[in-house]
Each structure stands twice: as structure tokens, then as C-alpha cells.
Design an enzyme around this catalytic site. Structure first.
Site, PDB file in Angstrom:
ATOM      1  N   SER A 144     201.949  32.285 -28.354  1.00  0.00           N
ATOM      2  CA  SER A 144     201.676  30.877 -28.059  1.00  0.00           C
ATOM      3  C   SER A 144     202.693  30.007 -28.780  1.00  0.00           C
ATOM      4  O   SER A 144     203.231  30.394 -29.832  1.00  0.00           O
ATOM      5  CB  SER A 144     200.272  30.511 -28.554  1.00  0.00           C
ATOM      6  OG  SER A 144     200.066  29.119 -28.465  1.00  0.00           O
ATOM      7  N   TYR A 157     194.008  30.376 -35.342  1.00  0.00           N
ATOM      8  CA  TYR A 157     194.663  30.764 -34.081  1.00  0.00           C
ATOM      9  C   TYR A 157     196.185  30.714 -34.278  1.00  0.00           C
ATOM     10  O   TYR A 157     196.904  31.665 -33.929  1.00  0.00           O
ATOM     11  CB  TYR A 157     194.230  29.826 -32.952  1.00  0.00           C
ATOM     12  CG  TYR A 157     194.902  30.092 -31.617  1.00  0.00           C
ATOM     13  CD1 TYR A 157     194.548  31.201 -30.853  1.00  0.00           C
ATOM     14  CD2 TYR A 157     195.882  29.233 -31.117  1.00  0.00           C
ATOM     15  CE1 TYR A 157     195.151  31.453 -29.630  1.00  0.00           C
ATOM     16  CE2 TYR A 157     196.490  29.476 -29.893  1.00  0.00           C
ATOM     17  CZ  TYR A 157     196.124  30.583 -29.147  1.00  0.00           C
ATOM     18  OH  TYR A 157     196.735  30.826 -27.934  1.00  0.00           O
ATOM     19  N   ALA A 159     197.823  30.951 -37.055  1.00  0.00           N
ATOM     20  CA  ALA A 159     198.210  32.043 -37.960  1.00  0.00           C
ATOM     21  C   ALA A 159     198.232  33.377 -37.224  1.00  0.00           C
ATOM     22  O   ALA A 159     199.122  34.206 -37.456  1.00  0.00           O
ATOM     23  CB  ALA A 159     197.244  32.100 -39.141  1.00  0.00           C
ATOM     24  N   SER A 160     197.271  33.586 -36.324  1.00  0.00           N
ATOM     25  CA  SER A 160     197.223  34.870 -35.592  1.00  0.00           C
ATOM     26  C   SER A 160     198.444  35.022 -34.693  1.00  0.00           C
ATOM     27  O   SER A 160     199.013  36.110 -34.567  1.00  0.00           O
ATOM     28  CB  SER A 160     195.922  34.985 -34.768  1.00  0.00           C
ATOM     29  OG  SER A 160     195.934  34.133 -33.636  1.00  0.00           O
ATOM     30  N   LYS A 161     198.873  33.918 -34.082  1.00  0.00           N
ATOM     31  CA  LYS A 161     200.027  33.996 -33.169  1.00  0.00           C
ATOM     32  C   LYS A 161     201.347  34.055 -33.951  1.00  0.00           C
ATOM     33  O   LYS A 161     202.305  34.694 -33.510  1.00  0.00           O
ATOM     34  CB  LYS A 161     200.012  32.809 -32.195  1.00  0.00           C
ATOM     35  CG  LYS A 161     198.809  32.811 -31.225  1.00  0.00           C
ATOM     36  CD  LYS A 161     198.776  34.041 -30.325  1.00  0.00           C
ATOM     37  CE  LYS A 161     197.746  33.916 -29.203  1.00  0.00           C
ATOM     38  NZ  LYS A 161     197.678  35.072 -28.323  1.00  0.00           N
TER      39      LYS A 161
HETATM   40  N1  LIG Z   1     195.799  28.831 -21.795  1.00  0.00           N
HETATM   41  C1  LIG Z   1     196.642  28.364 -22.718  1.00  0.00           C
HETATM   42  O1  LIG Z   1     196.860  27.157 -22.837  1.00  0.00           O
HETATM   43  C2  LIG Z   1     197.391  29.343 -23.594  1.00  0.00           C
HETATM   44  C3  LIG Z   1     198.483  28.849 -24.323  1.00  0.00           C
HETATM   45  C4  LIG Z   1     199.197  29.702 -25.144  1.00  0.00           C
HETATM   46  C5  LIG Z   1     198.834  31.030 -25.234  1.00  0.00           C
HETATM   47  N2  LIG Z   1     197.758  31.498 -24.535  1.00  0.00           N
HETATM   48  C6  LIG Z   1     197.421  32.917 -24.691  1.00  0.00           C
HETATM   49  O2  LIG Z   1     197.396  33.538 -23.425  1.00  0.00           O
HETATM   50  C7  LIG Z   1     196.492  34.649 -23.446  1.00  0.00           C
HETATM   51  C8  LIG Z   1     195.552  34.541 -22.266  1.00  0.00           C
HETATM   52  O3  LIG Z   1     194.863  33.318 -22.362  1.00  0.00           O
HETATM   53  P1  LIG Z   1     194.184  32.590 -21.108  1.00  0.00           P
HETATM   54  O4  LIG Z   1     194.428  31.151 -21.275  1.00  0.00           O
HETATM   55  O5  LIG Z   1     194.544  33.255 -19.853  1.00  0.00           O
HETATM   56  O6  LIG Z   1     192.649  32.841 -21.490  1.00  0.00           O
HETATM   57  P2  LIG Z   1     191.361  33.245 -20.634  1.00  0.00           P
HETATM   58  O7  LIG Z   1     191.432  32.687 -19.262  1.00  0.00           O
HETATM   59  O8  LIG Z   1     190.219  32.857 -21.510  1.00  0.00           O
HETATM   60  O9  LIG Z   1     191.478  34.835 -20.543  1.00  0.00           O
HETATM   61  C9  LIG Z   1     191.330  35.634 -21.685  1.00  0.00           C
HETATM   62  C10 LIG Z   1     191.291  37.076 -21.269  1.00  0.00           C
HETATM   63  O10 LIG Z   1     191.105  37.886 -22.442  1.00  0.00           O
HETATM   64  C11 LIG Z   1     189.993  38.760 -22.221  1.00  0.00           C
HETATM   65  N3  LIG Z   1     189.290  39.045 -23.464  1.00  0.00           N
HETATM   66  C12 LIG Z   1     188.772  38.159 -24.352  1.00  0.00           C
HETATM   67  N4  LIG Z   1     188.179  38.804 -25.353  1.00  0.00           N
HETATM   68  C13 LIG Z   1     188.304  40.141 -25.092  1.00  0.00           C
HETATM   69  C14 LIG Z   1     187.901  41.325 -25.746  1.00  0.00           C
HETATM   70  N5  LIG Z   1     187.230  41.291 -26.904  1.00  0.00           N
HETATM   71  N6  LIG Z   1     188.203  42.516 -25.180  1.00  0.00           N
HETATM   72  C15 LIG Z   1     188.866  42.573 -24.009  1.00  0.00           C
HETATM   73  N7  LIG Z   1     189.297  41.488 -23.339  1.00  0.00           N
HETATM   74  C16 LIG Z   1     189.006  40.288 -23.884  1.00  0.00           C
HETATM   75  C17 LIG Z   1     189.101  38.007 -21.268  1.00  0.00           C
HETATM   76  O11 LIG Z   1     188.217  38.924 -20.638  1.00  0.00           O
HETATM   77  P3  LIG Z   1     186.788  38.469 -19.994  1.00  0.00           P
HETATM   78  O12 LIG Z   1     187.000  37.102 -19.414  1.00  0.00           O
HETATM   79  O13 LIG Z   1     186.556  39.510 -18.943  1.00  0.00           O
HETATM   80  O14 LIG Z   1     185.824  38.471 -21.108  1.00  0.00           O
HETATM   81  C18 LIG Z   1     190.137  37.403 -20.323  1.00  0.00           C
HETATM   82  O15 LIG Z   1     190.544  38.344 -19.376  1.00  0.00           O
HETATM   83  C19 LIG Z   1     195.804  34.598 -24.813  1.00  0.00           C
HETATM   84  O16 LIG Z   1     196.405  35.518 -25.674  1.00  0.00           O
HETATM   85  C20 LIG Z   1     196.046  33.165 -25.284  1.00  0.00           C
HETATM   86  O17 LIG Z   1     196.055  33.058 -26.685  1.00  0.00           O
HETATM   87  C21 LIG Z   1     197.034  30.683 -23.714  1.00  0.00           C
END
Ligand SMILES: NC(=O)c1ccc[n+]([C@@H]2O[C@H](COP(=O)([O-])OP(=O)(O)OC[C@H]3O[C@@H](n4cnc5c(N)ncnc54)[C@H](OP(=O)(O)O)[C@@H]3O)[C@@H](O)[C@H]2O)c1
Length: 260
Positions: A144, A157, A159-161
Site C-alpha cells: 500500500s 496498518y 507499519a504492516s505494509k
Molecule cells: N482498497 C484499497 O484502497 C487498498 C489500498 C492499498 C492497498 N490495499 C491492499 O490490497 C489488498 C486487497 O484489498 P481490497 O481492497 O481488495 O480488500 P477486500 O475487498 O476487503 O478483499 C480482501 C480479501 O482478503 C481476504 N481475506 C481477508 N482476511 C483473510 C483471511 N484471514 N484469510 C484469507 N483471506 C482473507 C478476503 O476474503 P473474504 O472476503 O472471502 O473473507 C478478501 O478476498 C490488501 O492487502 C489491502 O491492504 C487496498
């Protein structure tokens, strides 16, 4: 010819958001897919839509489970290689964010956030690398912009990234002699369900999430927030032969926001 024909791509967190968009994108480019998520119904729906993109249904393995469970991680890698006989790309995408500052976050939430965002990618890499060495494959971690931009609202969050970014670069150096590449995509704000999840920013309140996303448009110099497809395209680039001389890269997908 399809860019990923014959390649086996494992994408975590493919039941939603960026992971879902990435699975559909790789399907359009002919990959064999192993996809994970906790929500079996949504994951199977993504698998069905991947097959509608042109790859045979048998080229998609949908594995539902919790990646913080060691047995599920191990079986994910084993079942992927057992079905497809190889692994070419690991996309560590599953992640979460608690909308709490460092003074508010409980120890148990700290463990959940650091575990899924940092420890799970680390442990999946350990399991996947022996197979990636055989194919001279690669890893793409989904980090991120928050890994390099501090925030008072989501400190752990960030820190994790930040930890994930350093891990990406260290592992890239460690695996370079084996010709396994390791890169990262670092999105700005992307329009996904992450903002309306239980425990997340707007607690299923779509209206507030829409307002937030609208406000976020102006802080990204290109004047919009990202879409899952924006991130999927960059993941596919880093995973492809077009990036064969690229490793240890931290690639911002943020409409220029990291420059501000
Ligand atoms: N959206 C943003 O603005 C943004 C910005 C920067 C970085 N990111 C990063 O992009 C990545 C995806 O984010 P997203 O926005 O697409 O989020 P999202 O729509 O909430 O999707 C998260 C995904 O992770 C899965 N997940 C969560 N906890 C889990 C666990 N304990 N075991 C297995 N799967 C798990 C969820 O599965 P289920 O739904 O089936 O539970 C879902 O498929 C993340 O790493 C996030 O930090 C997102």
C-alpha cells in the site's frame, strides 16, 4: 497468444476487490488459476466469472479457508501444485485494515492485522519458493501507499505494509541468485469492499464509503481513486516476462499521490 498461457498463478484474497479483479485479469490472459478467499460463495462466483473470460473451468482451483491457519496455507500450495504440476506466480493480496490509531488498537487486533498483512505473505513465500525455483517464477506482494506514508488513523496498518515492503526487497535480493523475482504493488485508495467490511471504516454504510471515495479523488493528482483493474494490470506486468529484469520493485499505483 495469451500472455499467461500455461502459467499457474496463485492469488490470495480473490473473493473480493483487488484480488477478484486480478483473478479476472489473469483469466483473460489465459493463466491457470488457484484462487483463495474465506467466503466460499463469493469465491465460487469469481471462479465462474473467470471461466466466462475464456479459460476452461478445470483450469481454476477455488480454495476457501483462512490463511492464518497453517494447515490451510500448506494445503493451498500442495493442492495447487498437485492439480497443475507447477507454480509460476504467487500474488500475496489478502489483507485487512482496522480504522484505528496506535493508541486505540487492541493487542488482539494488532496480532490479526500484522499476521494477515505480513506474516501470512512471509509464510506463503516459504511454502511457494521451492516450486517457484523450478519455474524461475515470481512473487507479487500487494502492499500500500500506506507503507511509505504515515497516518494517524491506521498506524499499525502502515507499519504492516512498511514491513511488507522491506520483506519484498530483502527477499528479492535473497532469491535473485535463484532467478525468482519478488516485487510489490503499492496502491493508493482503490474502490473495493474493504471500506464497508465489518470492523472496517464505514461498517457496511455504502453512503459514507461513497462520500469518502469522492473526497479521496482530489488527493490523487490524476483526479480519481483507483479501480481493481488498475492494480491488476500492474500485478500482471510485474508477473510477466516483460518485467524479467525487474525485482525488488515497490510500484506505486496511486495516480501520483506518492509524489505529493
Ligand atoms: N482498497 C484499497 O484502497 C487498498 C489500498 C492499498 C492497498 N490495499 C491492499 O490490497 C489488498 C486487497 O484489498 P481490497 O481492497 O481488495 O480488500 P477486500 O475487498 O476487503 O478483499 C480482501 C480479501 O482478503 C481476504 N481475506 C481477508 N482476511 C483473510 C483471511 N484471514 N484469510 C484469507 N483471506 C482473507 C478476503 O476474503 P473474504 O472476503 O472471502 O473473507 C478478501 O478476498 C490488501 O492487502 C489491502 O491492504 C487496498
Amino acid at each position: 497468444m495469451a500472455k499467461f498461457a500455461g502459467r499457474v498463478v496463485l492469488i490470495t484474497g480473490a473473493s473480493s476487490g483487488i484480488g477478484e479483479g486480478t483473478a479476472l485479469h489473469f483469466a483473460k490472459h489465459g493463466a491457470k488459476l488457484s484462487i483463495t478467499g474465506r467466503d466460499k460463495t463469493r469465491l465460487e462466483d469469481v471462479a465462474k466469472r473467470c471461466s466466462e473470460c475464456g479459460i476452461p473451468a478445470d483450469d481454476i482451483l477455488a480454495l476457501s479457508g483462512d490463511l492464518t491457519d497453517a494447515a490451510f496455507r500448506k494445503s493451498t500450495i500442495e493442492k495447487t501444485v498437485a492439480k497443475f504440476t507447477r507454480l509460476d506466480v504467487l500474488v500475496n493480496n489478502a489483507g485487512l485494515v482496522f480504522p484505528l490509531g496506535c493508541m486505540e488498537l487492541s493487542e488482539s487486533k494488532y496480532d490479526i492485522e500484522m499476521n494477515l498483512n505480513m506474516k501470512v505473505p512471509f509464510l506463503l513465500c516459504q511454502l511457494a519458493v521451492p516450486h517457484l525455483e523450478k519455474t524461475q517464477g515470481n512473487i507479487v506482494n500487494v502492499s500500500s501507499l500506506s507503507g511509505v506514508r504515515p497516518s494517524p488513523k491506521v498506524g499499525i496498518y502502515c507499519a504492516s505494509k512498511a514491513a511488507l515492503d522491506m520483506f519484498t526487497q530483502c527477499l528479492a535480493l535473497e532469491l535473485a541468485p535463484k532467478k525468482v523475482r519478488v516485487n510489490s504493488v503499492n496502491p493508493g485508495v482503490v474502490n473495493t469492499p474493504i471500506f464497508t467490511r465489518e470492523d472496517s471504516f464505514f461498517h457496511n454504510k455504502d453512503e459514507e464509503a461513497s462520500k469518502f471515495l469522492k473526497e479521496q479523488e482530489v488527493v490523487h493528482p490524476l483526479g480519481r481513486v483507483g479501480q481493481p483493474q488498475d492494480v491488476a494490470e500492474s500485478i500482471a506486468y510485474l508477473a510477466s516476462d516483460a518485467a524479467s529484469f525487474v525485482t525488488g520493485q515497490i510500484l506505486f499505483i496511486d495516480g501520483g499521490r506518492h509524489c505529493v
